[in-house]
Design an enzyme around this catalytic site. Structure first.
Site, PDB file in Angstrom:
ATOM      1  N   LYS A   1      39.829 -36.888  64.545  1.00 43.81           N
ATOM      2  CA  LYS A   1      41.083 -36.137  64.683  1.00 43.81           C
ATOM      3  C   LYS A   1      40.944 -35.087  65.785  1.00 43.81           C
ATOM      4  O   LYS A   1      41.803 -34.952  66.649  1.00 43.81           O
ATOM      5  CB  LYS A   1      41.417 -35.446  63.365  1.00 43.81           C
ATOM      6  CG  LYS A   1      42.458 -34.347  63.465  1.00 43.81           C
ATOM      7  CD  LYS A   1      42.746 -33.682  62.146  1.00 43.81           C
ATOM      8  CE  LYS A   1      41.801 -32.604  61.776  1.00 43.81           C
ATOM      9  NZ  LYS A   1      42.028 -31.307  62.415  1.00 43.81           N
ATOM     10  N   ASN A   2      39.816 -34.371  65.764  1.00 45.12           N
ATOM     11  CA  ASN A   2      39.662 -33.224  66.682  1.00 45.12           C
ATOM     12  C   ASN A   2      39.292 -33.627  68.094  1.00 45.12           C
ATOM     13  O   ASN A   2      39.161 -32.781  68.968  1.00 45.12           O
ATOM     14  CB  ASN A   2      38.652 -32.221  66.109  1.00 45.12           C
ATOM     15  CG  ASN A   2      39.210 -31.529  64.879  1.00 45.12           C
ATOM     16  OD1 ASN A   2      40.392 -31.659  64.575  1.00 45.12           O
ATOM     17  ND2 ASN A   2      38.360 -30.825  64.151  1.00 45.12           N
TER      18      ASN A   2
ATOM     19  N   CYS B   1      46.125 -19.747  59.149  1.00 40.75           N
ATOM     20  CA  CYS B   1      46.159 -20.796  58.125  1.00 40.75           C
ATOM     21  C   CYS B   1      45.295 -20.282  56.972  1.00 40.75           C
ATOM     22  O   CYS B   1      44.797 -19.169  56.986  1.00 40.75           O
ATOM     23  CB  CYS B   1      45.619 -22.118  58.683  1.00 40.75           C
ATOM     24  SG  CYS B   1      43.863 -22.085  58.973  1.00 40.75           S
TER      25      CYS B   1
ATOM     26  N   ARG C   1      42.998 -17.106  62.794  1.00 42.98           N
ATOM     27  CA  ARG C   1      43.016 -18.091  63.889  1.00 42.98           C
ATOM     28  C   ARG C   1      43.710 -17.552  65.148  1.00 42.98           C
ATOM     29  O   ARG C   1      44.669 -18.130  65.657  1.00 42.98           O
ATOM     30  CB  ARG C   1      43.676 -19.394  63.443  1.00 42.98           C
ATOM     31  CG  ARG C   1      43.224 -19.977  62.132  1.00 42.98           C
ATOM     32  CD  ARG C   1      41.795 -20.449  62.094  1.00 42.98           C
ATOM     33  NE  ARG C   1      41.550 -21.605  62.914  1.00 42.98           N
ATOM     34  CZ  ARG C   1      41.756 -22.870  62.531  1.00 42.98           C
ATOM     35  NH1 ARG C   1      42.290 -23.110  61.361  1.00 42.98           N
ATOM     36  NH2 ARG C   1      41.465 -23.879  63.335  1.00 42.98           N
TER      37      ARG C   1
ATOM     38  N   ASP D   1      33.006 -27.157  59.522  1.00 42.56           N
ATOM     39  CA  ASP D   1      33.854 -28.164  58.875  1.00 42.56           C
ATOM     40  C   ASP D   1      33.105 -28.986  57.836  1.00 42.56           C
ATOM     41  O   ASP D   1      33.709 -29.814  57.161  1.00 42.56           O
ATOM     42  CB  ASP D   1      34.449 -29.108  59.927  1.00 42.56           C
ATOM     43  CG  ASP D   1      35.469 -28.404  60.791  1.00 42.56           C
ATOM     44  OD1 ASP D   1      35.874 -28.968  61.811  1.00 42.56           O
ATOM     45  OD2 ASP D   1      35.844 -27.262  60.455  1.00 42.56           O
TER      46      ASP D   1
ATOM     47  N   ARG E   1      46.020 -34.989  56.386  1.00 42.73           N
ATOM     48  CA  ARG E   1      46.056 -34.513  57.769  1.00 42.73           C
ATOM     49  C   ARG E   1      44.839 -34.999  58.546  1.00 42.73           C
ATOM     50  O   ARG E   1      44.907 -35.201  59.760  1.00 42.73           O
ATOM     51  CB  ARG E   1      46.077 -32.974  57.786  1.00 42.73           C
ATOM     52  CG  ARG E   1      47.374 -32.341  57.372  1.00 42.73           C
ATOM     53  CD  ARG E   1      47.356 -30.860  57.696  1.00 42.73           C
ATOM     54  NE  ARG E   1      46.812 -30.690  59.040  1.00 42.73           N
ATOM     55  CZ  ARG E   1      46.061 -29.654  59.421  1.00 42.73           C
ATOM     56  NH1 ARG E   1      45.754 -28.717  58.547  1.00 42.73           N
ATOM     57  NH2 ARG E   1      45.611 -29.538  60.634  1.00 42.73           N
TER      58      ARG E   1
HETATM   59  C1  EPZ Z   1      38.479 -26.119  66.049  1.00 31.97           C
HETATM   60  O1  EPZ Z   1      39.383 -25.082  65.688  1.00 31.97           O
HETATM   61  C2  EPZ Z   1      38.707 -27.243  65.055  1.00 31.97           C
HETATM   62  N1  EPZ Z   1      40.084 -27.729  65.164  1.00 31.97           N
HETATM   63  C3  EPZ Z   1      38.433 -26.742  63.626  1.00 31.97           C
HETATM   64  O2  EPZ Z   1      38.566 -27.846  62.739  1.00 31.97           O
HETATM   65  C4  EPZ Z   1      36.996 -26.235  63.565  1.00 31.97           C
HETATM   66  O3  EPZ Z   1      36.745 -25.716  62.278  1.00 31.97           O
HETATM   67  C5  EPZ Z   1      36.783 -25.142  64.621  1.00 31.97           C
HETATM   68  O4  EPZ Z   1      37.124 -25.663  65.927  1.00 31.97           O
HETATM   69  C6  EPZ Z   1      35.352 -24.646  64.668  1.00 31.97           C
HETATM   70  O5  EPZ Z   1      34.485 -25.709  64.918  1.00 31.97           O
HETATM   71  C7  EPZ Z   1      40.399 -28.582  66.175  1.00 31.97           C
HETATM   72  O6  EPZ Z   1      39.575 -28.934  66.998  1.00 31.97           O
HETATM   73  C8  EPZ Z   1      41.816 -29.064  66.220  1.00 31.97           C
HETATM   74  P1  EPZ Z   1      37.647 -21.978  67.396  1.00 31.97           P
HETATM   75  P2  EPZ Z   1      39.623 -23.851  66.709  1.00 31.97           P
HETATM   76  O7  EPZ Z   1      38.597 -21.519  68.439  1.00 31.97           O
HETATM   77  O8  EPZ Z   1      39.465 -24.295  68.098  1.00 31.97           O
HETATM   78  C9  EPZ Z   1      37.812 -17.299  66.827  1.00 31.97           C
HETATM   79  C10 EPZ Z   1      39.365 -28.983  60.882  1.00 31.97           C
HETATM   80  O9  EPZ Z   1      39.078 -28.855  59.694  1.00 31.97           O
HETATM   81  N2  EPZ Z   1      38.773 -17.288  67.936  1.00 31.97           N
HETATM   82  O10 EPZ Z   1      36.405 -22.685  67.833  1.00 31.97           O
HETATM   83  O11 EPZ Z   1      40.895 -23.197  66.324  1.00 31.97           O
HETATM   84  C11 EPZ Z   1      38.339 -18.003  65.584  1.00 31.97           C
HETATM   85  O12 EPZ Z   1      39.101 -17.134  64.778  1.00 31.97           O
HETATM   86  C12 EPZ Z   1      39.604 -27.775  61.745  1.00 31.97           C
HETATM   87  O13 EPZ Z   1      39.438 -30.091  61.477  1.00 31.97           O
HETATM   88  C13 EPZ Z   1      39.250 -16.072  68.413  1.00 31.97           C
HETATM   89  O14 EPZ Z   1      38.908 -15.016  67.895  1.00 31.97           O
HETATM   90  O15 EPZ Z   1      38.413 -22.891  66.350  1.00 31.97           O
HETATM   91  C14 EPZ Z   1      37.052 -18.438  64.901  1.00 31.97           C
HETATM   92  O16 EPZ Z   1      36.535 -17.345  64.162  1.00 31.97           O
HETATM   93  C15 EPZ Z   1      39.571 -26.510  60.922  1.00 31.97           C
HETATM   94  N3  EPZ Z   1      40.118 -16.080  69.463  1.00 31.97           N
HETATM   95  C16 EPZ Z   1      36.103 -18.743  66.068  1.00 31.97           C
HETATM   96  O17 EPZ Z   1      36.683 -18.073  67.206  1.00 31.97           O
HETATM   97  C17 EPZ Z   1      40.529 -17.247  70.068  1.00 31.97           C
HETATM   98  O18 EPZ Z   1      41.316 -17.179  71.035  1.00 31.97           O
HETATM   99  C18 EPZ Z   1      35.970 -20.217  66.405  1.00 31.97           C
HETATM  100  O19 EPZ Z   1      37.277 -20.732  66.462  1.00 31.97           O
HETATM  101  C19 EPZ Z   1      40.042 -18.470  69.562  1.00 31.97           C
HETATM  102  C20 EPZ Z   1      39.153 -18.465  68.510  1.00 31.97           C
END
Ligand code: EPZ
Length: 419
Positions: free
Chosen positions: A22-23, A116, A121, A305, A398
């Site tokens: 998915k990702n 979420c 996020r 995850d 999902r």
């Molecule tokens: C991706 O989410 C995945 N989703 C998530 O999978 C996964 O858990 C996550 O990466 C971490 O591996 C998709 O790829 C669609 P991040 P993403 O930006 O990109 C902080 C699932 O179950 N952050 O790597 O949204 C954030 O809050 C989903 O399939 C900021 O602060 O995660 C988090 O603490 C859930 N500012 C950390 O960084 C930003 O602008 C990592 O988040 C962006 C992120």
């Protein structure tokens, strides 16, 4: 809303085929916006989230076709640069259309994705990265408006945290920028490499994907290409943990073991026998499940995850386990439901869970709260004594294709109760 009913106690045995990730599929489909033409993506999983991004692309004016596991997009006809709240709220990964829209059209208006269940996020790094490339960003009425008259200009961007979709969004924004862009402290997930490979097949010039420094040399335009989605490493890990939890004997096919180093290492430490081959993993569960500690980290560390699934396994381990969730601020919601099944879990400080192994879990009515929490409840139900009914399984739909059929194929006593 559908529910899933499971009678626990069966050992999983047999073979299971892994679907496309998915990702990886979501950013690949978003990248089609960059092309004034047709792009084709193979091995796309049939999931709710894919339907959501299809609706979003069609609302922008793209023509989409999803036959079997092949997703085709003709993005020539895109005549709208606004991703509306009603569509974005269904799936926060819709933020991935922001970079491509600004790159190709010089403008984008995308609803803020919002938080979420697992955390706030924020997308601040996405926005500050676009500003570094010359875009003007404003936020009004819950929408992000990004404009770049004359197009984007390459620059150096440093991520405070290796953000997965932030890296993907800015990689896509940079492919049509003037000059070179360097992403530092970039995310290294396999899904990033899959996207970079796809963009390069479309004519982009990206090097370093999978390392902390990604270099993108801007090009004038991209052309359509045929790209393939990598297997889902989290689905693979989920079936590995389910096999270990049920003392099963499972062959997991169409996967990439190299993408699961952290998970394989931890499962072996619990006593499971894991044999990894080029595109398959054979796993046999052990009678005694040893307790282990985990800390979630950016790739190649242990994936966040997979945290919920591992917690389910540790509920019946011998001894205590400490689970440290370092990525998201609220990713222990599944613990409350596991407690209802007789688990012994204490949460301290918001991101540390102390799990004391118990002899067995009892089946109970439980509620899914997010995608991976629902997988955790399925694993718990498979090992529990008695019947478990999981509600709100739309969370699972999902991200897991035909999940109950795949578990049924491994001998689980599982069925979907459609509302
Ligand atoms: C991706 O989410 C995945 N989703 C998530 O999978 C996964 O858990 C996550 O990466 C971490 O591996 C998709 O790829 C669609 P991040 P993403 O930006 O990109 C902080 C699932 O179950 N952050 O790597 O949204 C954030 O809050 C989903 O399939 C900021 O602060 O995660 C988090 O603490 C859930 N500012 C950390 O960084 C930003 O602008 C990592 O988040 C962006 C992120």
């Amino acid at each position: 809303m559908d529910k899933i009913q499971i009678n626990g106690g069966r050992q999983l045995k047999g073979e299971v085929l892994i679907s496309g990730a998915k990702n990886a599929a979501l950013p690949l489909i978003a990248s089609s916006i960059l092309v004034d033409g047709v792009s084709t993506f193979e091995n796309v999983p049939r999931l709710m989230d894919i339907s959501s991004i299809q609706m979003l692309l069609e609302d922008l004016g793209a023509l989409c076709e999803f036959k079997g596991h092949t997703f085709t997009v003709n993005a020539s006809g895109i005549d709208k640069i606004e991703a509306e709240y009603e569509l974005v709220r269904k799936m926060r990964a819709s933020i991935l259309v922001l970079g491509p829209l600004v790159a190709r059209f010089g403008r984008a208006k995308v609803s803020m994705p919002g938080g979420c269940a697992i955390g706030a996020r924020p997308v601040n790094m996405h926005l500050s990265g676009l500003e570094a490339l010359g875009a003007t960003i404003s936020i009004a009425g819950g929408y992000i408006e990004a404009t770049a008259k004359g197009g984007l200009t390459g620059n150096e961007i440093y991520f405070d945290i290796p953000t997965v979709t932030g890296t993907e969004n800015l990689m896509m924004a940079a492919v049509l920028a003037k000059g070179q862009t360097k992403l530092r402290n970039a995310a290294r997930e396999p899904e990033i490499v899959c996207l970079a490979d796809a963009l390069n097949r479309m004519g982009a010039n990206i090097t370093g994907a999978g390392t902390p420094i990604i270099i993108i040399e801007g090009v004038s335009r991209l052309h359509g290409a045929n790209c393939r989605v990598i297997p889902d490493r989290i689905e693979t890990g989920t079936f590995m943990v389910a096999a270990a939890a049920t003392m099963g004997d499972v062959l997991i096919r169409d996967c990439i073991p190299d993408h699961l180093g952290g998970v394989i290492n931890k499962l072996r430490a619990t006593g499971a026998i894991v044999d990894a081959f080029e595109d398959r993993i054979h796993i046999k569960g052990s009678e005694i499940i040893k307790n282990i500690d985990i800390k979630t980290l950016p790739y190649p560390g242990f994936p966040t995850d997979m945290q919920a699934q591992f917690m389910a396994l540790m509920t019946i381990a011998q001894g205590n386990s400490v689970i440290h969730e370092s990525i998201f601020e609220n990713r222990f919601i599944h613990a409350n439901e596991l407690l209802r099944m007789g688990a012994d879990i204490k949460i301290s400080g918001g991101n540390i869970a102390n799990v004391r192994g118990v002899s067995h879990l009892q089946g109970a009515p439980v509620m899914a709260s997010d995608l991976r929490a629902s997988a955790s409840l399925v694993i718990a139900a498979l090992i529990a004594q008695g019947t478990t009914v999981i509600s709100r399984v739309y969370h699972m739909d999902r991200g897991y294709e035909s999940i109950e059929k795949k578990f049924e194929g491994l001998g689980a006593d599982i069925k979907r109760i459609s509302s």
